[in-house]
Design an enzyme around this catalytic site. Structure first.
Site, short mmCIF file in Angstrom:
data_model
loop_
_atom_site.label_atom_id
_atom_site.label_comp_id
_atom_site.label_asym_id
_atom_site.label_seq_id
_atom_site.Cartn_x
_atom_site.Cartn_y
_atom_site.Cartn_z
CG ASP A 165 40.32 39.87 27.35
OD1 ASP A 165 40.27 41.51 28.12
OD2 ASP A 165 39.86 40.11 26.93
CD GLU A 172 36.17 5.86 32.95
OE1 GLU A 172 37.47 5.54 32.11
OE2 GLU A 172 34.73 6.15 33.10
NE ARG A 187 37.44 38.51 26.34
CZ ARG A 187 36.79 38.86 27.32
NH1 ARG A 187 35.53 38.97 27.10
NH2 ARG A 187 37.24 39.62 26.85
N PRO A 225 40.18 14.71 27.69
CG PRO A 225 40.03 13.73 30.30
CD PRO A 225 39.65 13.62 28.84
#
Length: 252
Positions: A170, A117, A155, A90
């Protein structure tokens, strides 16, 4: 491209990576994905790889030794240095299309999926070259973010998509959201395909699509309209839009 994924749950990847475009890319030999279970390198009979944090606090922290041993195992399999080791967490930098293009230039990637954690900081200091996050929220682990990164990167590999130009059309590839797309039937529920797309005039179609891409980006993601991605034609189109908007406001 070869991708090694270090994870506590290799079974999570079976569905997404064994179907659709990624499956075909693997079958063609364009993409090789291997999984290393970090628990196999725990060094204890219970296969634990986490412990309580020094200094106290809630949760458990993934230990450095099992992760580092797993990385050494991958290094041995590949017979060389690990140039890009990506940690999904994160606190990482936001993953976007620029990151996908950058990582797709590599011949080999290692992706580490976190849990608990987080990691002992020494994993970052000793081995990690990049830390990435797919959004400002917290998931149960790094497996889903790793799937997102692999899908976006794959991709960009030549030959993975059916047409070489597909990826370039895209959203985000060239900095703008994608223009609207239509197919048969021409009319559905009272909604009709724009006539210009049936005109056969390629230049007019190209300009219409560019205009629609600019309009959608301006409406939904104006933060993407950076000066460096705009062409002279784009500026002309935006000026035309501004004139139309001013005219509407004057009528009101």
């Amino acid at each position: 491209m070869k991708i090694d994924i270090l994870t506590l749950f290799p079974e999570m990847f079976a569905g997404p990576f064994d179907s659709s475009i990624i499956k075909r890319a693997r079958e063609k030999g364009l993409l090789e994905i291997n999984f290393t279970d970090i628990r196999d390198f725990s060094g204890n009979k219970h296969n634990t790889v986490d412990d309580t944090p020094y200094g106290g606090g809630a949760g458990m922290v993934m230990q450095a030794p099992p992760v580092m041993r797993a990385l050494e195992h991958v290094r041995g399999l590949r017979g060389g240095a690990l140039n890009r080791v990506v940690l999904m967490c994160p606190t990482g930098l936001p993953f976007d299309q620029n990151w996908a293009r950058d990582l797709a230039r590599e011949e080999h990637l290692v992706i580490i999926c976190g849990h608990y954690e987080g990691f002992d900081e020494r994993v970052r200091e000793l081995a990690v070259t990049d830390e990435l996050s797919i959004g400002d929220y917290v998931l149960t682990g790094g497996e889903l973010p790793a799937m997102v990164v692999v899908d976006a990167v794959s991709r960009m590999i030549p030959g993975v998509l059916g047409e070489s130009a597909s990826a370039e059309e895209d959203s985000f590839y060239r900095g703008l959201l994608e223009y609207p797309q239509y197919t048969r039937p021409r009319e559905y529920e009272g909604l009709i395909v724009p006539d210009i797309l049936l005109s056969g005039h390629h230049e007019n179609i190209r300009r219409w699509r560019r205009r629609q891409a600019l309009l959608k980006t301006l409406e939904r993601r104006p933060d993407l309209l950076r000066e460096e991605i705009l062409t002279d034609e784009d500026r002309d189109i935006l000026r035309e839009m501004a004139e139309v908007i001013r005219g509407i406001l004057q009528l009101d």
